[in-house]
Motif scaffolding. Structure first.
Motif, short mmCIF file in Angstrom:
data_model
loop_
_atom_site.label_atom_id
_atom_site.label_comp_id
_atom_site.label_asym_id
_atom_site.label_seq_id
_atom_site.Cartn_x
_atom_site.Cartn_y
_atom_site.Cartn_z
N THR A 23 3.73 3.87 6.61
CA THR A 23 3.57 3.41 8.00
C THR A 23 2.22 3.97 8.49
N ALA A 24 1.69 3.74 9.18
CA ALA A 24 0.31 4.21 9.92
C ALA A 24 0.48 4.03 11.15
N THR A 25 -0.09 5.01 12.08
CA THR A 25 -0.34 4.75 13.60
C THR A 25 -1.46 3.44 13.81
N ARG A 26 -2.34 3.61 12.92
CA ARG A 26 -3.30 2.45 13.03
C ARG A 26 -3.83 2.39 11.29
N PHE A 27 -4.27 1.15 11.18
CA PHE A 27 -4.89 1.22 9.84
C PHE A 27 -6.57 1.44 9.96
N THR A 28 -7.09 2.14 8.91
CA THR A 28 -8.56 2.41 9.08
C THR A 28 -9.37 1.50 7.79
N TYR A 29 -10.54 1.75 7.72
CA TYR A 29 -11.25 0.46 6.89
C TYR A 29 -10.71 0.73 5.53
N ASN A 30 -10.52 2.03 4.94
CA ASN A 30 -10.00 2.10 3.54
C ASN A 30 -8.74 2.92 3.71
N MET A 31 -7.75 2.23 3.20
CA MET A 31 -6.35 2.91 2.90
C MET A 31 -5.91 2.79 1.36
N GLY A 32 -5.42 3.97 1.20
CA GLY A 32 -5.16 4.18 -0.23
C GLY A 32 -3.84 5.15 -0.58
N TRP A 33 -3.85 5.20 -1.91
CA TRP A 33 -2.70 6.19 -2.51
C TRP A 33 -3.31 7.11 -3.63
N PHE A 34 -2.89 8.44 -3.74
CA PHE A 34 -3.25 9.23 -4.51
C PHE A 34 -2.13 10.03 -4.91
N ARG A 35 -2.05 10.53 -6.09
CA ARG A 35 -0.83 11.33 -6.35
C ARG A 35 -1.05 12.88 -6.91
N GLN A 36 -0.40 13.51 -7.00
CA GLN A 36 -0.41 15.09 -7.64
C GLN A 36 0.69 15.35 -8.44
#
Length: 122
Positions: A23-36
């Protein structure tokens, strides 16, 4: 400023599925996922841009699906056919720049959440 809150992680057996939410306070141009994963470098997993175009890491292509609900400001990552090597902390990320990006770029995005843990057992 963008605040991101992930949820949906957990423990599953190999072959199982999980759906992560962010859940985001707002969306930006690019959204994504990364992992570690423990002891490993960050790995970009998936990205979706404002228009809905997506890109995936080769390691998850065909198994993971990124999507978003603009009305709810929520980003999703549907993970199917999970493997033990998918075990990691998963982070939601947002990029405030208007630029072409691929999944690998998500590790350098401006904002990230606190992460949600995914554990896949064999």
């Amino acid at each position: 400023q963008v605040q991101l809150v992930e949820s949906g992680g957990g423990s599953v057996q190999a072959g199982g599925s999980l759906r992560l939410s962010c859940t985001a306070t707002r969306f930006t141009y690019n959204m994504g996922w990364f992992r570690q994963a423990p002891g490993k470098e960050r790995e970009g997993v998936a990205i979706i841009d404002r228009d809905g175009s997506t890109s995936y890491a080769d390691s998850v292509k065909g198994r993971f699906t990124i999507s978003k609900d603009n009305a709810k400001n929520t980003l999703y990552l549907q993970m199917n056919s999970l493997k033990p090597e998918d075990t990691a902390m998963y982070y939601c990320a947002a990029d405030t720049l208007y630029r072409f990006s691929t999944a690998s770029d998500t590790i350098d995005f401006d904002y990230r959440g606190q992460g949600t843990r995914v554990t896949v057992s064999s």
